[in-house]
Design a protein around this motif. Structure first.
Motif, mmCIF file in Angstrom:
data_model
loop_
_atom_site.group_PDB
_atom_site.id
_atom_site.type_symbol
_atom_site.label_atom_id
_atom_site.label_comp_id
_atom_site.label_asym_id
_atom_site.label_seq_id
_atom_site.Cartn_x
_atom_site.Cartn_y
_atom_site.Cartn_z
ATOM 1 N N CYS A 13 0.830 -1.202 0.000
ATOM 2 C CA CYS A 13 0.000 0.000 0.000
ATOM 3 C C CYS A 13 0.866 1.253 0.000
ATOM 4 C CB CYS A 13 -0.901 0.009 1.234
ATOM 5 S SG CYS A 13 -2.030 -1.394 1.301
ATOM 6 N N LYS A 14 0.300 2.331 -0.492
ATOM 7 C CA LYS A 14 0.994 3.616 -0.510
ATOM 8 C C LYS A 14 0.761 4.338 0.818
ATOM 9 C CE LYS A 14 2.338 3.212 -4.755
ATOM 10 N NZ LYS A 14 3.682 2.788 -5.019
ATOM 11 N N VAL A 15 1.791 5.015 1.286
ATOM 12 C CA VAL A 15 1.673 5.823 2.499
ATOM 13 C C VAL A 15 0.958 7.110 2.109
ATOM 14 C CG1 VAL A 15 2.939 7.051 4.294
ATOM 15 C CG2 VAL A 15 3.790 4.857 3.447
ATOM 16 N N GLY A 16 -0.168 7.364 2.733
ATOM 17 C CA GLY A 16 -0.961 8.544 2.414
ATOM 18 C C GLY A 16 -1.096 9.464 3.608
ATOM 19 N N ALA A 17 -2.186 10.196 3.626
ATOM 20 C CA ALA A 17 -2.428 11.183 4.677
ATOM 21 C C ALA A 17 -2.562 10.537 6.057
ATOM 22 C CB ALA A 17 -3.696 11.972 4.353
ATOM 23 N N GLN A 18 -2.983 9.284 6.114
ATOM 24 C CA GLN A 18 -3.127 8.587 7.393
ATOM 25 C C GLN A 18 -1.863 7.838 7.781
ATOM 26 O OE1 GLN A 18 -5.932 9.032 9.200
ATOM 27 N NE2 GLN A 18 -6.529 10.394 7.539
ATOM 28 N N GLY A 19 -0.773 8.086 7.070
ATOM 29 C CA GLY A 19 0.487 7.387 7.313
ATOM 30 C C GLY A 19 1.040 7.637 8.704
ATOM 31 N N VAL A 20 1.849 6.682 9.146
ATOM 32 C CA VAL A 20 2.475 6.733 10.463
ATOM 33 C C VAL A 20 3.982 6.581 10.274
ATOM 34 C CG1 VAL A 20 2.642 5.583 12.704
ATOM 35 C CG2 VAL A 20 0.443 5.688 11.533
ATOM 36 N N GLU A 21 4.749 7.446 10.931
ATOM 37 C CA GLU A 21 6.204 7.321 10.895
ATOM 38 C C GLU A 21 6.672 6.739 12.221
ATOM 39 O OE1 GLU A 21 10.289 9.936 10.444
ATOM 40 O OE2 GLU A 21 8.363 10.867 9.971
ATOM 41 N N ARG A 22 7.500 5.708 12.139
ATOM 42 C CA ARG A 22 8.039 5.098 13.346
ATOM 43 C C ARG A 22 9.446 4.599 13.058
ATOM 44 N NH1 ARG A 22 3.947 1.765 15.939
ATOM 45 N NH2 ARG A 22 3.229 3.821 16.522
ATOM 46 N N LYS A 30 -1.595 2.546 11.340
ATOM 47 C CA LYS A 30 -1.084 2.212 12.670
ATOM 48 C C LYS A 30 -0.864 0.705 12.835
ATOM 49 C CE LYS A 30 -1.981 3.180 17.567
ATOM 50 N NZ LYS A 30 -1.515 1.923 18.040
ATOM 51 N N ALA A 31 -1.733 -0.108 12.260
ATOM 52 C CA ALA A 31 -1.583 -1.560 12.382
ATOM 53 C C ALA A 31 -0.250 -2.023 11.803
ATOM 54 C CB ALA A 31 -2.737 -2.277 11.685
ATOM 55 N N CYS A 32 0.119 -1.497 10.648
ATOM 56 C CA CYS A 32 1.407 -1.856 10.048
ATOM 57 C C CYS A 32 2.563 -1.339 10.904
ATOM 58 C CB CYS A 32 1.512 -1.300 8.633
ATOM 59 S SG CYS A 32 0.494 -2.163 7.416
ATOM 60 N N ALA A 33 2.445 -0.124 11.398
ATOM 61 C CA ALA A 33 3.503 0.460 12.229
ATOM 62 C C ALA A 33 3.687 -0.324 13.519
ATOM 63 C CB ALA A 33 3.183 1.917 12.537
ATOM 64 N N ASP A 34 2.611 -0.892 14.043
ATOM 65 C CA ASP A 34 2.659 -1.682 15.275
ATOM 66 C C ASP A 34 2.986 -3.146 15.015
ATOM 67 O OD1 ASP A 34 2.019 0.586 16.727
ATOM 68 O OD2 ASP A 34 -0.103 0.085 16.896
ATOM 69 N N ASP A 38 -1.876 -8.985 17.542
ATOM 70 C CA ASP A 38 -3.066 -9.845 17.567
ATOM 71 C C ASP A 38 -3.674 -10.038 16.186
ATOM 72 O OD1 ASP A 38 -2.876 -10.072 20.395
ATOM 73 O OD2 ASP A 38 -3.867 -8.128 20.592
ATOM 74 N N GLY A 39 -2.856 -9.970 15.127
ATOM 75 C CA GLY A 39 -3.330 -10.191 13.765
ATOM 76 C C GLY A 39 -4.186 -9.066 13.212
ATOM 77 N N GLN A 40 -4.087 -7.893 13.815
ATOM 78 C CA GLN A 40 -4.867 -6.741 13.365
ATOM 79 C C GLN A 40 -4.613 -6.492 11.890
ATOM 80 O OE1 GLN A 40 -3.891 -3.163 15.437
ATOM 81 N NE2 GLN A 40 -5.641 -2.044 14.658
#
Length: 54
Positions: A13-22, A30-34, A38-40
């Protein structure tokens, strides 16, 4: 500016306006960043199932 792909290993997926930097990496949600606790699932609307592989 070039759209960046999510840094989650199984996500395309493309990082868009809801993207998270970590830790210097860019994630589409956030699910990808975390790392999919729990399989979110991926919050992307593209039907990505990268969380299923965790």
């Amino acid at each position: 500016m070039k759209e960046q792909t999510c840094d989650c290993p199984d996500c395309n997926c493309k990082v868009g306006a809801q993207g998270v930097e970590r830790d210097g990496k860019q994630y589409c949600c956030k699910a990808c960043a975390d790392h999919h606790p729990d399989g979110q699932g991926c919050a992307s609307s593209s039907g990505c199932h990268c969380g299923d592989k965790r």
